[in-house]
Design a protein around this motif. Structure first.
Motif, PDB file in Angstrom:
ATOM      1  N   ASP B 186       0.879  -1.178   0.000  1.00 43.27           N
ATOM      2  CA  ASP B 186       0.000   0.000   0.000  1.00 43.27           C
ATOM      3  C   ASP B 186       0.914   1.225   0.000  1.00 43.27           C
ATOM      4  O   ASP B 186       1.405   1.649   1.046  1.00 43.27           O
ATOM      5  N   VAL B 187       1.148   1.785  -1.180  1.00 41.63           N
ATOM      6  CA  VAL B 187       2.177   2.811  -1.343  1.00 41.63           C
ATOM      7  C   VAL B 187       1.768   4.130  -0.698  1.00 41.63           C
ATOM      8  O   VAL B 187       2.596   4.847  -0.132  1.00 41.63           O
ATOM      9  N   ARG B 188       0.483   4.449  -0.753  1.00 38.18           N
ATOM     10  CA  ARG B 188       0.048   5.797  -0.356  1.00 38.18           C
ATOM     11  C   ARG B 188       0.512   6.229   1.040  1.00 38.18           C
ATOM     12  O   ARG B 188       1.105   7.317   1.193  1.00 38.18           O
ATOM     13  N   PRO B 189       0.289   5.412   2.087  1.00 41.06           N
ATOM     14  CA  PRO B 189       0.753   5.875   3.416  1.00 41.06           C
ATOM     15  C   PRO B 189       2.263   6.040   3.493  1.00 41.06           C
ATOM     16  O   PRO B 189       2.757   6.947   4.189  1.00 41.06           O
ATOM     17  N   LEU B 190       2.989   5.185   2.774  1.00 40.16           N
ATOM     18  CA  LEU B 190       4.452   5.317   2.763  1.00 40.16           C
ATOM     19  C   LEU B 190       4.849   6.623   2.073  1.00 40.16           C
ATOM     20  O   LEU B 190       5.752   7.340   2.524  1.00 40.16           O
ATOM     21  N   ALA B 191       4.143   6.920   0.959  1.00 41.93           N
ATOM     22  CA  ALA B 191       4.446   8.136   0.212  1.00 41.93           C
ATOM     23  C   ALA B 191       4.134   9.370   1.064  1.00 41.93           C
ATOM     24  O   ALA B 191       4.899  10.341   1.083  1.00 41.93           O
ATOM     25  N   GLY B 198      10.045  15.190   3.719  1.00 42.78           N
ATOM     26  CA  GLY B 198      10.779  15.960   2.710  1.00 42.78           C
ATOM     27  C   GLY B 198      11.454  15.098   1.646  1.00 42.78           C
ATOM     28  O   GLY B 198      12.312  15.573   0.906  1.00 42.78           O
ATOM     29  N   ALA B 199      11.062  13.806   1.568  1.00 42.85           N
ATOM     30  CA  ALA B 199      11.678  12.912   0.579  1.00 42.85           C
ATOM     31  C   ALA B 199      10.742  12.717  -0.610  1.00 42.85           C
ATOM     32  O   ALA B 199       9.521  12.817  -0.479  1.00 42.85           O
ATOM     33  N   LEU B 200      11.320  12.449  -1.777  1.00 39.55           N
ATOM     34  CA  LEU B 200      10.545  12.067  -2.954  1.00 39.55           C
ATOM     35  C   LEU B 200      10.334  10.553  -2.933  1.00 39.55           C
ATOM     36  O   LEU B 200      11.002   9.831  -2.196  1.00 39.55           O
ATOM     37  N   VAL B 201       9.405  10.080  -3.777  1.00 46.07           N
ATOM     38  CA  VAL B 201       9.036   8.663  -3.754  1.00 46.07           C
ATOM     39  C   VAL B 201       9.173   8.067  -5.152  1.00 46.07           C
ATOM     40  O   VAL B 201       8.556   8.550  -6.108  1.00 46.07           O
ATOM     41  N   LEU B 202      10.002   7.025  -5.251  1.00 48.78           N
ATOM     42  CA  LEU B 202      10.147   6.285  -6.499  1.00 48.78           C
ATOM     43  C   LEU B 202       9.479   4.931  -6.324  1.00 48.78           C
ATOM     44  O   LEU B 202       9.816   4.182  -5.408  1.00 48.78           O
ATOM     45  N   VAL B 203       8.524   4.612  -7.182  1.00 49.50           N
ATOM     46  CA  VAL B 203       7.799   3.349  -7.074  1.00 49.50           C
ATOM     47  C   VAL B 203       8.175   2.437  -8.239  1.00 49.50           C
ATOM     48  O   VAL B 203       8.120   2.853  -9.399  1.00 49.50           O
ATOM     49  N   ASP B 204       8.568   1.205  -7.923  1.00 53.02           N
ATOM     50  CA  ASP B 204       8.858   0.195  -8.939  1.00 53.02           C
ATOM     51  C   ASP B 204       7.555  -0.543  -9.247  1.00 53.02           C
ATOM     52  O   ASP B 204       7.092  -1.358  -8.449  1.00 53.02           O
ATOM     53  N   ALA B 221       3.072   8.800  -5.940  1.00 55.45           N
ATOM     54  CA  ALA B 221       4.429   8.615  -6.470  1.00 55.45           C
ATOM     55  C   ALA B 221       4.949   9.926  -7.053  1.00 55.45           C
ATOM     56  O   ALA B 221       4.173  10.779  -7.514  1.00 55.45           O
ATOM     57  N   ASP B 222       6.292  10.082  -7.008  1.00 55.69           N
ATOM     58  CA  ASP B 222       6.943  11.166  -7.741  1.00 55.69           C
ATOM     59  C   ASP B 222       7.618  10.623  -8.991  1.00 55.69           C
ATOM     60  O   ASP B 222       7.630  11.265 -10.031  1.00 55.69           O
ATOM     61  N   PHE B 223       8.217   9.434  -8.856  1.00 55.76           N
ATOM     62  CA  PHE B 223       8.765   8.687  -9.983  1.00 55.76           C
ATOM     63  C   PHE B 223       8.089   7.317  -9.996  1.00 55.76           C
ATOM     64  O   PHE B 223       7.888   6.715  -8.928  1.00 55.76           O
ATOM     65  N   ALA B 242       7.219  10.613 -14.315  1.00 55.04           N
ATOM     66  CA  ALA B 242       7.503  11.513 -13.183  1.00 55.04           C
ATOM     67  C   ALA B 242       6.706  12.783 -13.388  1.00 55.04           C
ATOM     68  O   ALA B 242       6.313  13.113 -14.512  1.00 55.04           O
ATOM     69  N   ARG B 243       6.454  13.495 -12.307  1.00 51.62           N
ATOM     70  CA  ARG B 243       5.736  14.754 -12.413  1.00 51.62           C
ATOM     71  C   ARG B 243       6.524  15.711 -13.298  1.00 51.62           C
ATOM     72  O   ARG B 243       7.754  15.788 -13.221  1.00 51.62           O
ATOM     73  N   ALA B 244       5.810  16.461 -14.144  1.00 52.43           N
ATOM     74  CA  ALA B 244       6.446  17.284 -15.179  1.00 52.43           C
ATOM     75  C   ALA B 244       7.493  18.231 -14.587  1.00 52.43           C
ATOM     76  O   ALA B 244       8.586  18.372 -15.138  1.00 52.43           O
TER      77      ALA B 244
END
Lengths: 159, 414
Positions: B186-191, B198-204, B221-223, B242-244
């Motif tokens: 469940d990515v959302r709570p981690l993101a 203050g961290a970005l999130v890269l999801v595989d 996700a950011d990436f 990734a976000r523009a």
């Protein structure tokens, strides 16, 4: 499953189920050498104790892996234990020739240590039980399983 | 392709995959290695053939009719793929060779321009090597610190120490679905936690995009990276989303033709996104093929794909437990709803390679080995597992064939 029986000969399964020379030797006087197959995670650990003249006085094996790598390790240990260095070298050459006839097509030249294979003398060597492993060459991805113990032994004997 | 009813019976789809007519060792081919690569429907094969037969031309250059057709087909594929994953705009989707290259793109272009000694990147212990090694390489080059979210004995992430791990971190890299355990994250709570720190999130998404409905924005996700060949598309094509504004701020990755607006003797000006990151002639046929794969999956419906796989996984878990009992150990969550259709297992003391060899003689294809996740394998305490994975074209008969073949393996090595 005729193909499978070419690979898994009864003698191979016997060595797999009841591996010979399993265990460890005190280091020193024995040397410990580890070999890995990074593709499948198989691991062979050899404890080799040599006489002053280079003969294999004793050998023990540890590690884990598939039936082919474990059986080949067991058969190798039985084949070289108590043998003179010259006999061991001849056996290694003969075994690698058995495997490399087919391996040579798969592996780029110079990367499989084929330079030390001598087909002429290898053909004259009676490999005994080890010849059961020749079925492995029909299953190219498994050749590395069979040669792991032998490459590790060569490493152990290297000066 | 025939229309799909609302329920999850996808049996009729088998006919769309010509390779499934193949005979292997005199047996019907039972393909259970879709987590490694999926088979391709006729629609994908034909879309690529049509490009080569009818309008093969380089994209973004020629002014002739065929070149315009090729450009329209490739950019049309990009737009379709963007919609499929919930991207706001097509230009946020960069074509790469695969998910691995997409992670490397982020590590090079974003990582090298953003991270310096002492910065932390947080990863999970169940990442694929693709989302580990690029960060190890950056750590060796830049002295960044890598922290690890542990995996519990049930095969799920242990996030009890998440806030401490994220403290001062610049990036969280997390898989949306484990390729070994099948665990769905469940990515959302981690993101949310990562963003708060203050961290970005890269999801595989290599394992999740083929099997679950995807919304990159909703998951936070950011990436986001994935590969085409695991989702019915061809090899050689993958995507970085990734976000523009992130992509616009990043320096280019590979340099060369197509990625520039101007080149002078004293420098160059990069093209706008997405082309800024697509140097050289791209994999045009493959991009078109991936677009066709997405079109196929959309027609089936990702909800139907998921429902079909949950039903099949549930069937497999119950049937294998019934036939093999304690002799068969399956790793990862036991609830089919908490996992994808990936079953990694050990059978008695039989090595995964030996299992796979016997299964091959029965026409059953499974993966054996460490699944490019050696840190996770060490935690599981196994050097190798066998892995069966299902997709839209698999059915209960395939699972039965797997069980029959496993019985043959037990007899052989028993």
């Amino acid at each position: 499953m005729s193909g499978l029986e070419d690979l898994y000969r009864e003698i191979i399964l016997d060595h797999y189920r009841a591996p010979r020379n399993r265990g460890e030797l005190p280091v020193p006087p024995a040397h410990k050498t580890e070999g890995f197959n990074p593709l499948c995670g198989d691991e062979v650990v050899l404890y080799v104790e040599l006489d002053d003249d280079g003969a294999v006085r004793d050998i023990r094996t540890a590690g884990h892996g598939c039936s082919i790598s474990q059986a080949s390790t067991s058969m190798m240990s039985a084949a070289v234990k108590g043998k003179s260095r010259a006999e061991v070298d001849t056996t290694i050459r003969a075994f690698k020739a058995l495997m490399s006839i087919h391996e040579a097509r798969l592996v780029p030249e110079g990367s499989s240590g084929d330079s030390d294979t001598d087909e002429g003398s290898a053909a004259e060597v009676n490999l005994g039980d080890l010849e059961a492993l020749q079925g492995v060459v029909k299953f190219p991805v498994r050749i590395k399983c069979a040669t792991l113990a032998w490459n590790t032994l060569q490493q152990a004997l290297a000066p | 392709m025939t229309p799909v009813p609302a329920h999850a019976d996808l049996t009729h789809l088998k006919a769309d995959f010509p390779i499934l007519d193949r005979i292997s060792h005199s047996k019907r081919l039972v393909y259970l290695d879709s987590a490694a690569t999926a088979q391709k429907p006729t629609a994908v094969i034909e879309a690529m053939n049509r490009y080569y037969r009818e309008y093969n031309a380089s994209v973004h250059r020629g002014v002739y009719e065929m070149a315009e057709e090729a450009t329209a087909a490739m950019e049309g594929a990009r737009a379709r793929i963007a919609r499929f994953i919930g991207a706001a705009e097509a230009r946020e989707c960069i074509f790469t060779r695969n998910a691995t290259e997409a992670v490397n793109l982020v590590a090079h272009a974003w990582g090298r321009s953003t991270l310096s000694a002492g910065d932390a990147v947080v990863l999970t212990q169940m990442e694929h090597h693709a989302n580990i090694v690029p960060w190890h390489m950056l750590a060796a080059e830049r002295g960044i610190e890598i922290r690890w979210i542990p995996v519990s004995s049930e095969g799920v992430l242990d996030i009890s120490g998440l806030d401490r791990l994220l403290d001062g971190a610049r990036l969280l890299g997390v898989t949306a679905m484990s390729n070994v355990l099948g665990t769905i994250v469940d990515v959302r709570p981690l993101a949310d936690a990562a963003h708060a720190a203050g961290a970005l999130v890269l999801v595989d998404g290599a394992q999740s995009v083929p099997h679950l409905p995807t919304d990159v924005q909703a998951m936070g996700a950011d990436f986001f990276v994935f590969s085409g060949h695991k989702m019915l598309g061809p090899t050689g094509i993958g995507v970085l989303w990734a976000r523009a504004e992130l992509l616009e701020a990043m320096p280019p990755f590979l340099g060369g033709g197509s990625m520039i607006t101007d080149v002078r003797l004293d420098g160059f000006t990069p093209m706008e996104i997405p082309w800024k990151f697509e140097a050289g002639t791209p994999a045009i046929a493959e991009a078109i093929g991936l677009g066709a794969a997405v079109e196929y999956l959309e027609a089936v419906g990702m909800e139907s794909v998921r429902a079909h796989e949950v039903a099949l996984t549930r069937y497999a878990l119950a049937m294998l437990a019934d036939r093999f009992g304690d002799r068969l150990e399956i790793f990862g969550p036991t609830d089919a709803l908490a996992r994808g259709s990936v079953l990694s297992f050990q059978l008695g003391g039989i090595h995964a390679h030996d299992i796979s060899q016997v299964l091959d003689q029965e026409g059953v294809c499974v993966r054996a080995g460490h699944h490019c996740a050696k840190p996770l394998m060490r935690i599981l305490g196994v050097p190798a597992t066998a892995r069966a994975s299902f997709y839209v074209y698999n059915d209960e008969a395939d699972v039965d064939a797997l069980a029959d073949a496993l019985e043959a393996a037990e007899k052989f090595f028993g």
